[in-house]
Motif scaffolding. Structure first.
Motif: not given
Ligand SMILES: NC(=O)c1ccc[n+]([C@@H]2O[C@H](COP(=O)([O-])OP(=O)(O)OC[C@H]3O[C@@H](n4cnc5c(N)ncnc54)[C@H](OP(=O)(O)O)[C@@H]3O)[C@@H](O)[C@H]2O)c1
Length: 181
Positions: A124-128, A147-159, A177-179
């Motif tokens: 949630n702090a955008g640090l991952v 995640f033992l709490d609600d997390v905000q939606p975020r996009k990831f790319v499979l590497r 990026p900008g994710g």
């Protein structure tokens, strides 16, 4: 800026531990592949710092000798009474700020070990920046979620994705990026 990598084993139902918090579900003999460490040693060489919550730290202590004596190890706790212990530094009030600061210093990758509370906090702090999740072919049917709490939606790319003969599936996901969203 150094990368923060959430590197964890998860069940098919996205749990990181059964309800009692134990870790033996990972060492079931049916999963052992002689000579195969699922990239763990190579990953350890890419990091010089670990970050974990106090509950995970307590679990790690039950393994015997502290497993990462050559790393800088940060343990999140809200208690101000936990002051000194071998190999670790406790961080409390401004844990997210401390980790952000650390990320700006020179060094290798930072391993976010877990558990579920701290994973949610840093996500949630955008640090991952990256997640390396090894899916273990079991359903735990309850326990401690990734995640033992609600997390905000975020996009990831499979590497990267690796499939092992024992049914483990390891996926590496990078934050887009900008994710956010
Ligand atoms: N499958 C895997 O690869 C894997 C990896 C890691 C962990 N695990 C499992 O995860 C379980 C533990 O997860 P968990 O979610 O219960 O606990 P956790 O995230 O490891 O630790 C929670 C503790 O961190 C501290 N904390 C949380 N938020 C904080 C904040 N904002 N500031 C400062 N301190 C903070 C608190 O410590 P205080 O109570 O001291 O205040 C809290 O009780 C264990 O069973 C472990 O085996 C599994």
């Amino acid at each position: 800026v150094r990368k923060i990598i959430l590197y964890s084993a998860v069940s098919i139902d996205a749990m990181i531990a059964p309800p009692d918090g134990s870790v033996d579900w990972l060492s079931n003999p049916r999963f052992s592949l002689p000579g195969e460490d699922f990239g763990y040693a190579a990953f350890l060489r890419t990091i010089d710092t670990t970050v974990m919550g106090y509950t995970t730290y307590r679990q790690v202590l039950t393994f015997g000798e502290f497993p990462y004596p050559d790393k800088q190890n940060l343990v999140l706790t809200r208690s101000t009474r936990r002051r000194v212990a071998p190999f670790v530094r406790f961080i409390s009030r401004n844990a997210v700020g401390d980790i952000r600061q650390l990320q700006k210093e020179r060094g290798k990758g930072i391993w976010l070990v877990g558990g579920g509370q701290v994973n949610a906090l840093l996500m949630n702090a955008g640090l991952v920046d990256r997640m390396v999740l090894t899916t273990i072919p079991v359903i735990l049917g309850g326990g401690i979620p990734l995640f033992l709490d609600d997390v905000q939606p975020r996009k990831f790319v499979l590497r990267k994705r690796s499939v092992f003969r024992n049914g483990f599936v390891q996926a590496t996901w990078d934050r887009r990026p900008g994710g956010k969203k």
